[in-house]
Design a protein around this motif. Structure first.
Motif, PDB file in Angstrom:
ATOM      1  N   LYS A   2       0.854  -1.198   0.000  1.00  0.00           N
ATOM      2  CA  LYS A   2       0.000   0.000   0.000  1.00  0.00           C
ATOM      3  C   LYS A   2       0.882   1.238   0.000  1.00  0.00           C
ATOM      4  O   LYS A   2       2.078   1.173   0.277  1.00  0.00           O
ATOM      5  N   ASP A   5       1.524   5.855   4.706  1.00  0.00           N
ATOM      6  CA  ASP A   5       0.683   6.912   5.235  1.00  0.00           C
ATOM      7  C   ASP A   5       1.477   8.215   5.214  1.00  0.00           C
ATOM      8  O   ASP A   5       2.588   8.286   5.704  1.00  0.00           O
ATOM      9  N   LYS A 155      10.293  -0.002   8.745  1.00  0.00           N
ATOM     10  CA  LYS A 155       8.840   0.137   8.642  1.00  0.00           C
ATOM     11  C   LYS A 155       8.398   1.559   8.982  1.00  0.00           C
ATOM     12  O   LYS A 155       7.611   2.160   8.254  1.00  0.00           O
ATOM     13  N   LYS A 156       8.939   2.097  10.061  1.00  0.00           N
ATOM     14  CA  LYS A 156       8.477   3.421  10.475  1.00  0.00           C
ATOM     15  C   LYS A 156       9.209   4.532   9.696  1.00  0.00           C
ATOM     16  O   LYS A 156       8.678   5.638   9.570  1.00  0.00           O
ATOM     17  N   GLU A 159       7.220   6.003   6.861  1.00  0.00           N
ATOM     18  CA  GLU A 159       6.232   7.061   7.116  1.00  0.00           C
ATOM     19  C   GLU A 159       6.865   8.450   6.975  1.00  0.00           C
ATOM     20  O   GLU A 159       6.192   9.407   6.607  1.00  0.00           O
ATOM     21  N   GLU A 171       4.869  -5.432   2.479  1.00  0.00           N
ATOM     22  CA  GLU A 171       4.760  -6.157   3.750  1.00  0.00           C
ATOM     23  C   GLU A 171       5.513  -7.484   3.722  1.00  0.00           C
ATOM     24  O   GLU A 171       5.107  -8.439   3.058  1.00  0.00           O
TER      25      GLU A 171
ATOM     26  N   THR B 175       0.332  -4.411   8.964  1.00  0.00           N
ATOM     27  CA  THR B 175      -0.689  -3.433   8.606  1.00  0.00           C
ATOM     28  C   THR B 175      -2.064  -4.015   8.882  1.00  0.00           C
ATOM     29  O   THR B 175      -2.218  -5.244   8.945  1.00  0.00           O
ATOM     30  N   ALA B 348       1.592   1.135  17.663  1.00  0.00           N
ATOM     31  CA  ALA B 348       2.532   1.758  16.731  1.00  0.00           C
ATOM     32  C   ALA B 348       3.251   0.727  15.862  1.00  0.00           C
ATOM     33  O   ALA B 348       4.010   1.092  14.966  1.00  0.00           O
ATOM     34  N   CYS B 349       2.986  -0.563  16.102  1.00  0.00           N
ATOM     35  CA  CYS B 349       3.593  -1.594  15.249  1.00  0.00           C
ATOM     36  C   CYS B 349       2.977  -1.571  13.854  1.00  0.00           C
ATOM     37  O   CYS B 349       3.548  -2.136  12.926  1.00  0.00           O
ATOM     38  N   PHE B 350       1.839  -0.935  13.703  1.00  0.00           N
ATOM     39  CA  PHE B 350       1.167  -0.919  12.400  1.00  0.00           C
ATOM     40  C   PHE B 350       1.602   0.280  11.566  1.00  0.00           C
ATOM     41  O   PHE B 350       1.879   1.346  12.098  1.00  0.00           O
ATOM     42  N   THR B 351       1.624   0.065  10.255  1.00  0.00           N
ATOM     43  CA  THR B 351       1.846   1.165   9.329  1.00  0.00           C
ATOM     44  C   THR B 351       0.886   1.000   8.172  1.00  0.00           C
ATOM     45  O   THR B 351       0.799  -0.090   7.623  1.00  0.00           O
ATOM     46  N   PRO B 352       0.084   1.996   7.820  1.00  0.00           N
ATOM     47  CA  PRO B 352      -0.049   3.264   8.537  1.00  0.00           C
ATOM     48  C   PRO B 352      -0.790   3.061   9.849  1.00  0.00           C
ATOM     49  O   PRO B 352      -1.390   2.005  10.063  1.00  0.00           O
ATOM     50  N   ASN B 353      -0.790   4.085  10.703  1.00  0.00           N
ATOM     51  CA  ASN B 353      -1.432   3.970  12.010  1.00  0.00           C
ATOM     52  C   ASN B 353      -2.310   5.189  12.279  1.00  0.00           C
ATOM     53  O   ASN B 353      -2.256   5.780  13.339  1.00  0.00           O
ATOM     54  N   ARG B 354      -3.103   5.538  11.288  1.00  0.00           N
ATOM     55  CA  ARG B 354      -3.977   6.708  11.427  1.00  0.00           C
ATOM     56  C   ARG B 354      -4.990   6.512  12.548  1.00  0.00           C
ATOM     57  O   ARG B 354      -5.454   7.469  13.152  1.00  0.00           O
ATOM     58  N   GLU B 386       6.707   7.643  16.142  1.00  0.00           N
ATOM     59  CA  GLU B 386       5.374   8.209  15.884  1.00  0.00           C
ATOM     60  C   GLU B 386       5.145   9.531  16.616  1.00  0.00           C
ATOM     61  O   GLU B 386       4.200  10.262  16.294  1.00  0.00           O
TER      62      GLU B 386
END
Lengths: 433, 433
Positions: A2, A5, A155-156, A159, A171, B175, B348-354, B386
């Motif tokens: 994807k 973000d 991963k971060k 962003e 991923e 994600t 915060a392990c997820f991306t994106p993390n809106r 983040e």
């Protein structure tokens, strides 16, 4: 897969902000550091003519190579910036695009990156983002960035990159051994293919993908040929030179790299004399990546009386070793083969990661390594924590291991030299004893 | 999901090495630290009778609670040690097993863990493994450990845990927004169900799972009820007390916790007076987890003249907030609802993390927070990185944020106090101005 973000809103159209004549002070410093490191290697390479090409390529990364990349872009090609070893270059090439590796090994841009990233982050992450912030022409020329979710840092980081450039997140599952993880990865590969097709406007045909797989497999075969000669008692080429030529895989036109690597292999295979005495300790390098210009680890190994005979690092043999095995050349089978191959990776991001221990034990035996140097970049948790298991497995086979934790600074060079010299002497002592 | 790689060979059958009378010196120290922290809270709680139960529960974590856990085990129940917020307790309960939360918040066992884990690892990882090495009865009683691949630290810690205990690794995707990631997660949930059934010998029936979902949803509704009163201008309970009662979710018999939480809610809802003046700055806490006995952040917020009105942390409201929405009570629908709910997590392990930014902005508005304290455990990359995005989103709405990076030591308490006091004064100054 994807879009990353981007909390700032959609990124602007990628702009080429610099040209070769207008490099930022930071990029000029990085280029000077590469030249310095490469010149030091060249001055001691025992007259291997075939290395000259790779030295010049490395020294021209921000000048001559940038001119080529710019010309490719002007001819209508898309440039794709990639990180880690999880983005199949076969797909990028088959889409008529040019991959650029953006993992960075220089200290100079780190201070700038620390304004955005935590200080205790691994230097590879900070340096890579720092090069973007320092207007590196490689970033400026990239039309899109592809960032795998290899580790928390990568991963971060995606962003933050997405604030500057269109960024796709790929991923990577946490494991290679379960069916859901393999299915997720195959789906990611199919999405990547589709996204590349839409982005470049070129359909990835069966013919183009087959040609790209065959070309990349030829490159892998050449890597194995260059490593093969290092199994000899008299190792005819410095390990730091092999690592440089292998690294240049990521920065060269693939066809030209193949021609030059063939010449280098021919020359090195014909050499009878070794770079060191046949009894010199033989070191295998593993752990976190080694990226130009931070060449202190391979250099210090070989300045301490040893020879670097092989490596299991992701900017060396680790992932450019195994071919993509295609059963039949249908699109489905090629995609499956690519997915399987790129998951066949002993990166410490995977759990469990037995593939790594097995590859290391195999390499120790094949290359007759007398010791292993385990390189940890500060803050690289995944490689750091695996060191203990790896050391135990090696010790069970009687192979000693030295762990060096370091970053991209030059301050610790003499301290590391002392530790590596002691390790090499210990190996020599064991033999004498 | 799979067994974690255990390089040492299969783990021995889990042994219960300690009993309540024979706690190791480290566990005794931890228990004393918890008692000290809880007593300090109790001495200032404005006479809320309903908190006494939760204080006593916290103080008895290694004694009275261990006796109950031991009794459960002796009655034939399996004890399941869990980390993070990704293991659905509904499945554990429906299998007739008892979950024990093993994430640890104490400094005492860290030195021991540093013999095995890198020093720059996050204290939550080091402390958790350290408690195992210090023969914590919670680890000793656990028949199996379930470790999600939340972050690099947790993922690789599982490989060390597996040397001591049977350990299952639960693959959390990177994600929540792609279909392959959701399918992978659903497959993990189904595997977890199957593994729990095989391990306990109890089939998870529709009836048992429905009862467990309804019970856990009742717990979530009580959390929201307790938080609701904190929206008032006169906040009738200290935030540090709420955080403690919420934390005890992870350590209590669920039915008993429900009864006690109902009593606490009744009592607090009836209180008219606030713990502070109506004009006191209202702080929202977010970031890395806060785990007993390291209570310095919530305590210092409230000792600095402010009230902690809400939180978005994984040992607080973060994940115990939203219910599991079940459309119909078939097994397939329940499993899908559980999978969706446990992926609905702003970790915060997820991306994106809106989802995280949105939840925070919503909480700031609902709880009328005048400032946000962002807590980063040293080495917790994902929450650390983040912070920048979150701060920008909050500033856009005029809400100031203070980031505090700390660990489990007490050395920095006065330094943090000074910074929080300055932040609270700044908020008061803004209002006066």
């Amino acid at each position: 897969m994807k879009m990353a973000d981007n909390v700032e809103g959609a990124p602007e159209a990628p702009a080429e902000k610099t040209n070769a004549q207008e490099l930022s002070p930071t990029v000029l410093e990085v280029a000077a550091r590469i030249a310095e490191e490469v010149d030091a290697m060249a001055s001691q390479d025992h007259g291997i003519a075939g290395m000259t090409y790779f030295y010049d390529l490395a020294k021209g990364l921000y000048t001559t190579r940038v001119q080529e990349l710019r010309a490719a872009r002007q001819s209508g090609k898309k440039l794709v910036g990639v990180f880690c070893n999880f983005v199949p270059e076969e797909l990028v090439l088959a889409a008529g695009a040019v991959p650029i590796r953006l993992c960075s090994g220089c200290q100079e841009p780190i201070a700038t990156a620390e304004e955005v990233l935590p200080r205790n982050f691994c230097p590879a992450i900070k340096s890579s983002l720092g090069m973007l912030l320092a207007n590196s022409p490689h970033f400026a020329l990239a039309d899109v960035l592809i960032t795998p979710t290899t580790c928390d840092g990568k991963k971060k980081m995606a962003e933050v990159l997405a604030e500057h450039k269109p960024t796709w997140v790929l991923e990577v599952p946490h494991t290679t051994v379960t069916q859901p993880a393999r299915e997720l990865w195959l789906a990611e590969m199919r999405n990547l293919k589709k996204n590349l097709e839409e982005f470049t406007g070129n359909r990835i045909t069966k013919k183009a993908l087959r040609a790209a797989i065959e070309l990349t497999n030829r490159r892998r075969a050449l890597i194995r040929r260059l490593y093969e000669v290092r199994k000899r008692p008299a190792v005819p080429i410095w390990g730091r030179d092999v690592l440089l030529a292998t690294n240049m895989w990521f920065h060269d036109d693939p066809e030209r790299w193949v021609r030059q690597m063939e010449l280098l292999c021919d020359e090195v295979e014909a050499r009878k004399e070794g770079v060191r005495d046949d009894n010199a300790p033989r070191i295998l390098l593993t752990g976190s990546p080694v990226i130009l210009p931070t060449w202190k680890i391979p250099r210090l190994i070989e300045e301490s009386g040893a020879v670097l005979v092989a490596d299991e690092i992701c900017t060396g043999a680790k992932v450019v070793w195994d071919p993509v095995y295609v059963v039949d050349w249908s699109m489905d089978e090629m995609m499956l083969a690519l997915a399987d191959r790129y998951l066949m990776n002993s990166c410490a991001c995977f759990t469990p990661n037995r593939a790594r221990i097995e590859r290391l034990l195999q390499f120790v035996e094949q290359f007759k390594a007398s010791g292993v140097l385990y390189h940890v970049l500060m803050g690289c948790y995944i490689y750091s924590i695996e060191a203990r298991h790896i050391e135990r497995s090696l010790m069970d086979k009687g192979t000693p291991m030295l762990t060096i934790e370091t970053d991209y600074s030059t301050e610790d060079v003499e301290q590391i030299r002392t530790r590596i010299e002691a390790f090499v002497e210990m190996i020599q002592g064991q033999r004498a004893g």
